[in-house]
Scaffold this motif. Structure first.
Motif, mmCIF file in Angstrom:
data_model
loop_
_atom_site.group_PDB
_atom_site.id
_atom_site.type_symbol
_atom_site.label_atom_id
_atom_site.label_comp_id
_atom_site.label_asym_id
_atom_site.label_seq_id
_atom_site.Cartn_x
_atom_site.Cartn_y
_atom_site.Cartn_z
ATOM 1 N N GLU A 335 146.502 -18.591 68.662
ATOM 2 C CA GLU A 335 147.815 -18.131 67.652
ATOM 3 C C GLU A 335 147.239 -16.736 66.939
ATOM 4 O OE1 GLU A 335 144.144 -19.376 66.336
ATOM 5 O OE2 GLU A 335 145.446 -20.123 67.476
ATOM 6 N N ALA A 336 146.269 -16.164 67.051
ATOM 7 C CA ALA A 336 145.781 -15.346 66.684
ATOM 8 C C ALA A 336 145.452 -14.209 67.822
ATOM 9 C CB ALA A 336 144.330 -15.666 65.638
ATOM 10 N N GLY A 337 146.119 -13.887 67.827
ATOM 11 C CA GLY A 337 145.943 -12.818 69.379
ATOM 12 C C GLY A 337 145.185 -11.280 69.017
ATOM 13 N N ASN A 338 146.992 -11.042 67.810
ATOM 14 C CA ASN A 338 145.996 -9.978 67.268
ATOM 15 C C ASN A 338 144.734 -9.453 66.848
ATOM 16 O OD1 ASN A 338 148.178 -7.808 67.895
ATOM 17 N ND2 ASN A 338 149.299 -9.821 66.964
ATOM 18 N N ARG A 339 144.436 -10.598 65.375
ATOM 19 C CA ARG A 339 143.305 -10.758 64.451
ATOM 20 C C ARG A 339 141.576 -10.871 65.698
ATOM 21 N NH1 ARG A 339 144.893 -15.906 61.679
ATOM 22 N NH2 ARG A 339 146.334 -15.557 62.443
ATOM 23 N N VAL A 340 141.909 -11.803 66.808
ATOM 24 C CA VAL A 340 140.586 -11.937 68.079
ATOM 25 C C VAL A 340 140.123 -10.606 68.541
ATOM 26 C CG1 VAL A 340 140.694 -14.348 67.952
ATOM 27 C CG2 VAL A 340 141.683 -13.247 69.555
ATOM 28 N N ASN A 341 142.095 -9.518 68.956
ATOM 29 C CA ASN A 341 141.605 -9.184 69.739
ATOM 30 C C ASN A 341 140.905 -7.659 68.861
ATOM 31 O OD1 ASN A 341 141.921 -6.877 71.958
ATOM 32 N ND2 ASN A 341 143.248 -6.107 71.145
ATOM 33 N N THR A 342 141.569 -7.803 67.396
ATOM 34 C CA THR A 342 140.626 -6.793 66.080
ATOM 35 C C THR A 342 139.265 -6.687 66.474
ATOM 36 O OG1 THR A 342 142.600 -6.639 65.099
ATOM 37 C CG2 THR A 342 140.179 -5.862 64.106
ATOM 38 N N ILE A 343 138.308 -7.956 65.734
ATOM 39 C CA ILE A 343 137.078 -7.909 66.154
ATOM 40 C C ILE A 343 136.590 -8.074 67.481
ATOM 41 C CG2 ILE A 343 135.407 -10.222 65.779
ATOM 42 C CD1 ILE A 343 137.176 -11.888 64.216
ATOM 43 N N TYR A 344 136.930 -7.775 68.269
ATOM 44 C CA TYR A 344 136.480 -7.672 69.824
ATOM 45 C C TYR A 344 137.093 -5.336 69.306
ATOM 46 C CZ TYR A 344 135.630 -7.026 74.645
ATOM 47 O OH TYR A 344 135.393 -6.336 75.805
ATOM 48 N N MET A 345 137.858 -5.120 70.298
ATOM 49 C CA MET A 345 137.837 -3.962 69.839
ATOM 50 C C MET A 345 137.153 -3.043 69.036
ATOM 51 S SD MET A 345 139.102 -4.185 73.023
ATOM 52 C CE MET A 345 139.725 -2.384 72.804
ATOM 53 N N THR A 346 137.434 -3.985 68.085
ATOM 54 C CA THR A 346 136.384 -3.324 66.116
ATOM 55 C C THR A 346 134.221 -2.504 66.919
ATOM 56 O OG1 THR A 346 137.544 -3.490 64.957
ATOM 57 C CG2 THR A 346 136.059 -3.237 63.758
ATOM 58 N N SER A 347 134.154 -4.134 67.374
ATOM 59 C CA SER A 347 133.514 -4.023 67.803
ATOM 60 C C SER A 347 132.330 -2.958 69.499
ATOM 61 C CB SER A 347 132.765 -5.197 68.135
ATOM 62 O OG SER A 347 130.975 -5.123 68.734
ATOM 63 N N TYR A 348 133.720 -2.991 69.952
ATOM 64 C CA TYR A 348 134.044 -2.364 71.316
ATOM 65 C C TYR A 348 133.889 -0.827 70.744
ATOM 66 C CZ TYR A 348 136.012 -0.770 76.058
ATOM 67 O OH TYR A 348 135.558 -1.033 77.499
ATOM 68 N N PHE A 349 134.369 -0.451 70.180
ATOM 69 C CA PHE A 349 134.705 1.164 69.753
ATOM 70 C C PHE A 349 133.750 1.789 68.873
ATOM 71 C CE2 PHE A 349 138.392 0.888 71.465
ATOM 72 C CZ PHE A 349 138.313 2.646 72.313
ATOM 73 N N ILE A 350 133.154 0.337 68.269
ATOM 74 C CA ILE A 350 131.915 1.177 67.182
ATOM 75 C C ILE A 350 130.479 0.639 68.166
ATOM 76 C CG2 ILE A 350 129.942 -0.277 66.164
ATOM 77 C CD1 ILE A 350 132.317 -1.963 64.056
ATOM 78 N N GLY A 351 130.515 0.686 69.732
ATOM 79 C CA GLY A 351 129.612 0.932 70.639
ATOM 80 C C GLY A 351 130.098 1.936 70.653
ATOM 81 N N GLY A 352 130.936 2.446 71.530
ATOM 82 C CA GLY A 352 131.381 4.000 71.950
ATOM 83 C C GLY A 352 130.767 4.842 71.090
#
Length: 392
Positions: A335-352
């Protein structure tokens, strides 16, 4: 699945995959062109590498502030408005008269080129439960092919025409994608009730309450930090240690992107088979694969064969990690696909961006050995963290 939503047809899935690849490519055109830009503006390698870092930081910010809106507003409308800013920022990049302007423009390119991260949860939402990993893997394959193809295209265009022309071409491509989406993408209606403040606060709550989401975010960030540590200084490695000219190094760095197509194939395959294996076991294997690639870069990084083998392994490892992580978080919070993807991908690109920043300076001081140390460090930390999380 909400019956009022359209079904995920092959046409829609292909549109999302192709669009994801073409849009995400905007973030990676600069990597093979850094040598040409450095020469054009007469600046150092570490300074010009800031363009890549600002693009990744912009992407992380776009993920955090824009993508959650997909749970609150109609997604097609968000996407079409965002395309106007993408096209404008690409044209600004092409005509920029100074290096100082390239940094904020790169940030805007990254900030606006987050549309693929609306498509990925959209595919998971519209697909039948048993088809969710397969749908996510297919869209991710398009995204990954776009990342790899962008390096090939920009390396070739930079060598033949120049780096500015690449961004003119990118703007034209975005105009074409805008029209395809306008006429073909169905409308996806939101399911979040509340204001923007409540929406953003829900991100904090999701992060606090879901340990699997936190673990996936950290794994993703560390894996992408390791990958970015390789790609950003590659063109300078080719110039200095393979004795190539700026244009030739850009062209060859771009062609190495074709080798990374194995990562895209791995993403598609992982999406099909992930439900048949233990995800913790898969993640141990992918972490070891990333670490193995750096061992190969250490011993074979001064030959084309060594670089080729290492690229194949690191791309397969990172992209398989990505698909496995996203399969976990989307299954836990449909039910919160965009929000959990936001958390995940924000961390992903901070790492990048962190991998890019540290690797650029490591290369300037310690050359290729410094790059090996940085990339290996992130891979080792990822493996240790995952093994500890399994034990917990």
């Amino acid at each position: 699945m909400d019956l009022s939503q359209p079904k995920l047809t092959p046409k829609i899935l292909w549109l999302m995959a192709i669009s994801s690849g073409l849009v995400v490519a905007n973030n990676y055109y600069n990597q093979p062109l850094l040598g040409l830009m450095a020469k054009d503006f007469n600046v150092s390698e570490s300074k010009i590498s800031g363009i890549t870092m600002f693009t990744q930081i912009g992407y992380a910010c776009g993920l955090f502030f824009l993508i959650p809106l997909g749970d609150m507003f109609r997604r097609k409308k968000i996407i079409l408005i965002d395309f106007i800013f993408i096209i404008g920022s690409l044209l600004a990049m092409a005509v920029s008269p100074s290096i100082e302007l390239l940094f904020p423009i790169s940030f805007i390119i990254g900030f606006t080129s987050v549309i693929p991260q609306l498509f990925i949860p959209m595919a998971a939402t519209l697909a039948a439960p048993e088809d969710k990993p397969k749908a996510v893997g297919f869209v991710m394959s398009g995204l990954l092919i776009g990342i790899l193809g962008s390096r090939v295209l920009s390396g070739y265009i930079g060598d033949i025409l120049g780096w500015r022309e690449m961004f003119y071409i990118a703007a034209i491509l975005m105009g074409v994608v805008y029209l395809l989406i306008y006429f073909n993408l169905p409308e996806i209606y939101p399911n979040f009730k509340g204001n923007y403040k409540k929406l953003m606060l829900s991100l904090v709550e999701l992060f606090k309450t879901d340990s699997s989401l936190r673990s996936a975010a950290l794994r993703g960030g560390l894996s992408f930090a390791s990958l970015s540590a390789f790609w950003t200084p590659l063109v300078f490695h080719l110039e200095e240690n393979f004795h190539l000219s700026d244009g030739s190094a850009s062209n060859i760095a771009g062609k190495f992107g074709l080798v990374g197509a194995f990562g895209a194939l791995a993403a598609a395959l992982m999406g099909k088979v992930i439900s048949k294996f233990n995800k913790n076991t898969i993640l141990v294997f992918t972490a070891l694969l990333i670490l193995l690639s750096w061992i190969i870069f250490y011993y074979g990084g001064y030959s084309y064969l060594g670089l080729t083998i290492g690229i194949i392994l690191i791309d397969i490892g990172v992209q398989s990690t990505q698909i496995t992580n996203q399969s976990i978080i989307f299954s836990n919070h449909p039910e919160a696909g965009n929000r959990v993807n936001t958390i995940y991908m924000t961390s992903y690109f901070i790492g990048g961006s962190l991998g890019t920043f540290i690797s650029a300076y490591a290369f300037e001081i310690y050359n290729w050995t410094g790059v090996i140390s940085v990339g290996s460090f992130f891979a080792i930390i990822m493996l240790i963290f995952h093994l500890l999380s399994i034990k917990r």
